[in-house]
Design an enzyme around this catalytic site. Structure first.
Site, short mmCIF file in Angstrom:
data_model
loop_
_atom_site.label_atom_id
_atom_site.label_comp_id
_atom_site.label_asym_id
_atom_site.label_seq_id
_atom_site.Cartn_x
_atom_site.Cartn_y
_atom_site.Cartn_z
N CYS A 21 29.34 -16.13 17.64
CA CYS A 21 29.77 -14.07 17.80
C CYS A 21 29.14 -13.81 17.05
CB CYS A 21 31.07 -14.58 17.55
SG CYS A 21 31.92 -12.84 17.13
N ASP A 24 34.15 -12.99 29.11
CA ASP A 24 33.88 -13.16 28.03
C ASP A 24 33.50 -11.27 28.77
OD1 ASP A 24 33.06 -11.72 25.97
OD2 ASP A 24 31.82 -13.01 25.02
N HIS A 71 34.90 -15.37 25.55
CA HIS A 71 34.60 -15.26 24.31
C HIS A 71 34.91 -16.50 24.09
CE1 HIS A 71 31.81 -13.27 21.30
NE2 HIS A 71 32.74 -13.48 21.00
#
Length: 284
Positions: A164, A221, A253
Site C-alpha cells: 500500500c 484496484d 487493492h
C-alpha cells in the site's frame, strides 16, 4: 546524486515519538476487522519488538530473523498506512522463516498513535500526509544500519518490501539508496498530490531507481489505474532500469492483506512466491 537530493536536502523537523511501542493485534481502521488467515510461529526465530536508534530517540519496530550467527540478508519491511500491527509482524516472521532478517520500523510513530485510530481517512489526513518523506527515508536508513550492527544483517544483501503506502515507499527508497539490491512493491500508488514535505511521487522517480523492482498490482484496484503502473514501468525501462510488473486481473487493492475482505488467496500466494524468487535472483 541519487535522484532524491531535492527531497532530502531541506532540513526536516524531528519531533517526539507519540508511539513508543507497537500496537497489539490487528488495526482497528478497517471496514471489517477479521482474523488473520496466516499465522506464522516464531519457532527457530529470534522475533519481537525492538528499539531502533533514530537520532532523536528510540524508534519502535519489529524484527524477526533466524536463530544463529548469520549474517542474514536484510529486508526492510515498509508498513501499510495502518502501522506495524500483527499482519506486518507476521510478514516479518514469514520472511525470517526463509532465511531473512526482516525489520519493520514504525515509520509514523512521531505523527500519531495508530493503535487508537479507527478511520483510514483520518489516518491519511492526520498522519500519513504529515509525515515528511525525508523523515521516513532517514528512519529506514537508521533501521538498516541498526540491523547490520545489532541483528547479524549482511550489508551487501539489502532489499525492501512494502504494501500500500509502503509500496510507494519502495519506489522512493530505491531511488534514494544506492546499495539497495532489490525492492518488491505491493500495490503502491504511483501518483498523488505533491507537497512541500512529500515533493515527489513514485512515478517521478521511476527513472532514478538504483535497484531492480518487482511490482505486484491488482487490475481491480479502483485507486491505482493499471495504465499508471505501466507508464511508470516504461519510464523506468526507458532510463535503463529494471522493473518487472505483474498485474492480477481480478485482484483489488490490498489483495495480500489476509485480515481484510480484500484478501485474494490465489493472487497473494502467487505474489509471495514470485517475490521470494525475485529476491533470490537479485542475490538477496
Amino acid at each position: 546524486m541519487n535522484g532524491l537530493e531535492g527531497l532530502l536536502a531541506p532540513p526536516f523537523s524531528r519531533r517526539g515519538f507519540v508511539m513508543t511501542s507497537l500496537m497489539t493485534g490487528i488495526t482497528l481502521a478497517t471496514t471489517s476487522v477479521e482474523a488473520q488467515v496466516i499465522h506464522t510461529d516464531a519457532a527457530g526465530l529470534v522475533a519481537g519488538e525492538v528499539r531502533i536508534p533514530a537520532g532523536d530517540g528510540p524508534m519502535p519496530g519489529y524484527r524477526a530473523m533466524p536463530e544463529g550467527q548469520g549474517p542474514f540478508p536484510v529486508i526492510l519491511v515498509i508498513e501499510e498506512i495502518f502501522g506495524v500491527h500483527d499482519y506486518i509482524k507476521d510478514i516479518c516472521r514469514r520472511l525470517a522463516k526463509v532465511g531473512y532478517c526482516a525489520v519493520a520500523p514504525e515509520l509514523y510513530a512521531r505523527q500519531g498513535d495508530l493503535s487508537t485510530m479507527t478511520d483510514a481517512k483520518v489516518i491519511v489526513r492526520d498522519v500519513i500526509s504529515k509525515t515528511p518523506d525525508a523523515q521516513w527515508i532517514a528512519d529506514l536508513d537508521a533501521a538498516a544500519a541498526w540491523t547490520v550492527t545489532n541483528s547479524n544483517g549482511d550489508a551487501s544483501r539489502l532489499a525492501t518490501m512494502g504494501w500500500c503506502r509502503g509500496g510507494r515507499g519502495v519506489w522512493l527508497y530505491a531511488a534514494h539508496r544506492r546499495d539497495l539490491k532489490a525492492g518488491v512493491a505491493w500495490y503502491g500508488a504511483m501518483g498523488g498530490e505533491r507537497t512541500t514535505i512529500q515533493p515527489k511521487t513514485a512515478d517521478d522517480v521511476a527513472g532514478e531507481i538504483n535497484a531492480p523492482l518487482l511490482c505486484l498490482y491488482g487490475a481491480a484496484d479502483t485507486g491505482i489505474p493499471v495504465a499508471a503502473i505501466e507508464a511508470a514501468r516504461d519510464n523506468a525501462r526507458g532510463a535503463g532500469k529494471s522493473v518487472e510488473l505483474i498485474v492480477y486481473p481480478e485482484a483489488p487493492h490490498g489483495f495480500h492483506a489476509d485480515y481484510r475482505p480484500s484478501y485474494r488467496r490465489e493472487a497473494a500466494e502467487d505474489g509471495w512466491s514470485r517475490a521470494l524468487a525475485f529476491l533470490k535472483a537479485q542475490g538477496v
